[in-house]
Design a protein around this motif. Structure first.
Motif, PDB file in Angstrom:
ATOM      1  N   ASN A  18       0.837  -1.200   0.000  1.00 14.90           N
ATOM      2  CA  ASN A  18       0.000   0.000   0.000  1.00 14.90           C
ATOM      3  C   ASN A  18       0.873   1.251   0.000  1.00 14.90           C
ATOM      4  OD1 ASN A  18      -2.396  -1.538   0.118  1.00 14.90           O
ATOM      5  ND2 ASN A  18      -2.040  -1.858   2.299  1.00 14.90           N
ATOM      6  N   GLY A  19       1.529   1.489  -1.097  1.00 16.55           N
ATOM      7  CA  GLY A  19       2.395   2.650  -1.235  1.00 16.55           C
ATOM      8  C   GLY A  19       3.796   2.385  -0.708  1.00 16.55           C
ATOM      9  N   VAL A  20       4.657   3.358  -0.924  1.00 12.29           N
ATOM     10  CA  VAL A  20       6.061   3.195  -0.558  1.00 12.29           C
ATOM     11  C   VAL A  20       6.258   3.120   0.959  1.00 12.29           C
ATOM     12  CG1 VAL A  20       6.707   5.655  -0.497  1.00 12.29           C
ATOM     13  CG2 VAL A  20       8.394   3.928  -1.168  1.00 12.29           C
ATOM     14  N   ARG A  21       5.394   3.760   1.721  1.00 18.48           N
ATOM     15  CA  ARG A  21       5.555   3.708   3.181  1.00 18.48           C
ATOM     16  C   ARG A  21       5.302   2.298   3.723  1.00 18.48           C
ATOM     17  NH1 ARG A  21       5.328   8.727   1.981  1.00 18.48           N
ATOM     18  NH2 ARG A  21       6.146  10.398   3.221  1.00 18.48           N
ATOM     19  N   ASP A  22       4.461   1.537   3.067  1.00 15.36           N
ATOM     20  CA  ASP A  22       4.257   0.128   3.437  1.00 15.36           C
ATOM     21  C   ASP A  22       5.531  -0.668   3.137  1.00 15.36           C
ATOM     22  OD1 ASP A  22       2.890  -2.163   4.338  1.00 15.36           O
ATOM     23  OD2 ASP A  22       1.955  -2.517   2.376  1.00 15.36           O
ATOM     24  N   ILE A  23       6.168  -0.383   2.002  1.00 12.06           N
ATOM     25  CA  ILE A  23       7.430  -1.045   1.656  1.00 12.06           C
ATOM     26  C   ILE A  23       8.493  -0.684   2.694  1.00 12.06           C
ATOM     27  CG2 ILE A  23       9.301  -1.154  -0.040  1.00 12.06           C
ATOM     28  CD1 ILE A  23       7.144  -0.672  -2.219  1.00 12.06           C
ATOM     29  N   ILE A  24       8.585   0.601   3.038  1.00 11.72           N
ATOM     30  CA  ILE A  24       9.567   1.055   4.028  1.00 11.72           C
ATOM     31  C   ILE A  24       9.345   0.354   5.361  1.00 11.72           C
ATOM     32  CG2 ILE A  24      10.307   3.039   5.420  1.00 11.72           C
ATOM     33  CD1 ILE A  24       9.772   4.777   2.891  1.00 11.72           C
ATOM     34  N   ARG A  25       8.100   0.287   5.789  1.00  8.79           N
ATOM     35  CA  ARG A  25       7.788  -0.339   7.083  1.00  8.79           C
ATOM     36  C   ARG A  25       8.268  -1.791   7.121  1.00  8.79           C
ATOM     37  NH1 ARG A  25       2.759   0.503   7.171  1.00  8.79           N
ATOM     38  NH2 ARG A  25       1.983  -1.552   6.657  1.00  8.79           N
ATOM     39  N   HIS A  26       8.018  -2.539   6.064  1.00  9.78           N
ATOM     40  CA  HIS A  26       8.441  -3.940   6.032  1.00  9.78           C
ATOM     41  C   HIS A  26       9.960  -4.061   5.953  1.00  9.78           C
ATOM     42  CE1 HIS A  26       4.595  -5.982   6.080  1.00  9.78           C
ATOM     43  NE2 HIS A  26       4.134  -4.946   5.408  1.00  9.78           N
ATOM     44  N   ALA A  27      10.608  -3.136   5.261  1.00  7.53           N
ATOM     45  CA  ALA A  27      12.076  -3.168   5.176  1.00  7.53           C
ATOM     46  C   ALA A  27      12.714  -2.817   6.521  1.00  7.53           C
ATOM     47  CB  ALA A  27      12.560  -2.204   4.093  1.00  7.53           C
ATOM     48  N   VAL A  28      12.224  -1.772   7.158  1.00  2.00           N
ATOM     49  CA  VAL A  28      12.809  -1.310   8.422  1.00  2.00           C
ATOM     50  C   VAL A  28      12.590  -2.328   9.537  1.00  2.00           C
ATOM     51  CG1 VAL A  28      12.586   0.455  10.229  1.00  2.00           C
ATOM     52  CG2 VAL A  28      12.712   1.135   7.824  1.00  2.00           C
ATOM     53  N   HIS A  29      11.409  -2.900   9.596  1.00  2.00           N
ATOM     54  CA  HIS A  29      11.092  -3.869  10.660  1.00  2.00           C
ATOM     55  C   HIS A  29      11.534  -5.286  10.316  1.00  2.00           C
ATOM     56  CE1 HIS A  29       9.037  -0.933  13.078  1.00  2.00           C
ATOM     57  NE2 HIS A  29       8.303  -0.571  12.029  1.00  2.00           N
ATOM     58  N   GLU A  31      10.247  -7.464   8.390  1.00  3.69           N
ATOM     59  CA  GLU A  31       9.103  -8.372   8.424  1.00  3.69           C
ATOM     60  C   GLU A  31       8.623  -8.629   7.003  1.00  3.69           C
ATOM     61  OE1 GLU A  31       6.228  -6.256  10.728  1.00  3.69           O
ATOM     62  OE2 GLU A  31       7.266  -6.629  12.616  1.00  3.69           O
ATOM     63  N   PRO A  32       8.637  -9.892   6.561  1.00  2.00           N
ATOM     64  CA  PRO A  32       8.123 -10.168   5.213  1.00  2.00           C
ATOM     65  C   PRO A  32       6.618  -9.891   5.147  1.00  2.00           C
ATOM     66  CG  PRO A  32       8.651 -12.210   6.373  1.00  2.00           C
ATOM     67  CD  PRO A  32       9.082 -11.097   7.252  1.00  2.00           C
ATOM     68  N   LYS A  33       6.162  -9.556   3.966  1.00  2.00           N
ATOM     69  CA  LYS A  33       4.728  -9.370   3.748  1.00  2.00           C
ATOM     70  C   LYS A  33       4.250 -10.493   2.848  1.00  2.00           C
ATOM     71  CE  LYS A  33       1.095  -6.206   2.445  1.00  2.00           C
ATOM     72  NZ  LYS A  33       0.725  -4.837   2.159  1.00  2.00           N
ATOM     73  N   ASP A  34       3.415 -11.354   3.390  1.00  2.00           N
ATOM     74  CA  ASP A  34       2.846 -12.466   2.631  1.00  2.00           C
ATOM     75  C   ASP A  34       3.915 -13.257   1.881  1.00  2.00           C
ATOM     76  OD1 ASP A  34       0.322 -11.666   3.548  1.00  2.00           O
ATOM     77  OD2 ASP A  34      -0.013 -10.393   1.793  1.00  2.00           O
ATOM     78  N   GLY A  35       5.058 -13.476   2.541  1.00  2.00           N
ATOM     79  CA  GLY A  35       6.128 -14.275   1.957  1.00  2.00           C
ATOM     80  C   GLY A  35       7.132 -13.507   1.115  1.00  2.00           C
ATOM     81  N   VAL A  36       6.983 -12.188   1.006  1.00  4.36           N
ATOM     82  CA  VAL A  36       7.937 -11.374   0.265  1.00  4.36           C
ATOM     83  C   VAL A  36       8.784 -10.578   1.264  1.00  4.36           C
ATOM     84  CG1 VAL A  36       8.241  -9.453  -1.359  1.00  4.36           C
ATOM     85  CG2 VAL A  36       6.530 -11.219  -1.801  1.00  4.36           C
ATOM     86  N   TYR A  37      10.095 -10.790   1.181  1.00  2.00           N
ATOM     87  CA  TYR A  37      11.049 -10.117   2.051  1.00  2.00           C
ATOM     88  C   TYR A  37      11.509  -8.834   1.369  1.00  2.00           C
ATOM     89  CZ  TYR A  37      11.274 -14.544   4.554  1.00  2.00           C
ATOM     90  OH  TYR A  37      10.951 -15.667   5.273  1.00  2.00           O
ATOM     91  N   VAL A  38      11.680  -7.776   2.172  1.00  2.00           N
ATOM     92  CA  VAL A  38      12.064  -6.469   1.642  1.00  2.00           C
ATOM     93  C   VAL A  38      13.344  -6.013   2.337  1.00  2.00           C
ATOM     94  CG1 VAL A  38      11.340  -4.089   1.246  1.00  2.00           C
ATOM     95  CG2 VAL A  38       9.614  -5.901   1.371  1.00  2.00           C
ATOM     96  N   GLY A  39      14.330  -5.636   1.529  1.00  2.00           N
ATOM     97  CA  GLY A  39      15.568  -5.082   2.063  1.00  2.00           C
ATOM     98  C   GLY A  39      15.767  -3.676   1.543  1.00  2.00           C
ATOM     99  N   ARG A  40      16.613  -2.922   2.218  1.00  2.85           N
ATOM    100  CA  ARG A  40      16.798  -1.529   1.821  1.00  2.85           C
ATOM    101  C   ARG A  40      18.254  -1.097   1.936  1.00  2.85           C
ATOM    102  NH1 ARG A  40      16.342  -1.104   7.221  1.00  2.85           N
ATOM    103  NH2 ARG A  40      17.155   0.685   8.314  1.00  2.85           N
ATOM    104  N   ASP A  41      18.589  -0.122   1.131  1.00  2.00           N
ATOM    105  CA  ASP A  41      19.832   0.630   1.240  1.00  2.00           C
ATOM    106  C   ASP A  41      19.390   2.078   1.110  1.00  2.00           C
ATOM    107  OD1 ASP A  41      22.356   1.702   1.244  1.00  2.00           O
ATOM    108  OD2 ASP A  41      22.943   0.871  -0.693  1.00  2.00           O
ATOM    109  N   PHE A  65      13.680  -7.067  -3.264  1.00  2.00           N
ATOM    110  CA  PHE A  65      12.606  -7.965  -2.838  1.00  2.00           C
ATOM    111  C   PHE A  65      13.018  -9.399  -3.123  1.00  2.00           C
ATOM    112  CE2 PHE A  65      10.992  -3.895  -4.109  1.00  2.00           C
ATOM    113  CZ  PHE A  65      10.117  -3.544  -3.095  1.00  2.00           C
ATOM    114  N   ALA A  66      12.597 -10.320  -2.248  1.00  3.65           N
ATOM    115  CA  ALA A  66      12.977 -11.722  -2.411  1.00  3.65           C
ATOM    116  C   ALA A  66      11.913 -12.622  -1.792  1.00  3.65           C
ATOM    117  CB  ALA A  66      14.329 -11.971  -1.744  1.00  3.65           C
ATOM    118  N   LYS A  67      11.985 -13.905  -2.167  1.00  3.45           N
ATOM    119  CA  LYS A  67      11.039 -14.906  -1.646  1.00  3.45           C
ATOM    120  C   LYS A  67      11.588 -15.662  -0.442  1.00  3.45           C
ATOM    121  CE  LYS A  67       7.354 -14.989  -4.347  1.00  3.45           C
ATOM    122  NZ  LYS A  67       6.000 -14.985  -3.841  1.00  3.45           N
TER     123      LYS A  67
END
Length: 121
Positions: A18-29, A31-41, A65-67
């Motif tokens: 749900n927008g980039v802030r949802d991506i940021i939240r999952h990357a920072v915490h 926490e995968p979302k429905d099996g998708v892992y999010v990393g950040r630089d 993003f990764a599985k």
């Protein structure tokens, strides 16, 4: 590369964010979302004086993003070694697809790599 408004729903690896802030939240915490892992630089916007340093809270964001956690770790390692390819700490590359970049301002779009033509068949 496809552009999305930063508050628009973005589907990556079959999962809707749900927008980039949802991506940021999952990357920072981490926490995968429905099996998708999010990393950040990410990198803080430039600060030129003490006033900037005291008030600046914007970042340039690169996401991978990764599985699986193992796949994410490998992509993050590659991302951290990569030099920026454009201005504003952009490291967006098809080599790490799916990948996204956001410049950190509300009026900026989110850019997401697109699959190679042979991946869509």
């Amino acid at each position: 590369m496809k552009a999305f408004k930063n508050n628009e729903t973005i589907e990556i690896l079959g999962v809707s964010f749900n927008g980039v802030r949802d991506i940021i939240r999952h990357a920072v915490h981490k926490e995968p979302k429905d099996g998708v892992y999010v990393g950040r630089d990410s990198k803080l916007y430039p600060c030129f004086d003490i006033y900037d340093l005291a008030s600046e809270d914007r970042f340039f964001w690169n996401f991978v993003f990764a599985k699986s956690q193992e796949e994410l770790d490998a992509k993050l390692s590659a991302l951290n070694e990569k030099r920026q390819t454009g201005m504003n700490y952009m490291k967006l590359t098809d080599d790490l697809h799916p990948m996204a970049y956001w410049g950190g301002e509300d009026n900026y779009d989110v850019y997401v790599t697109e699959p190679a033509s042979d991946e869509t068949k």
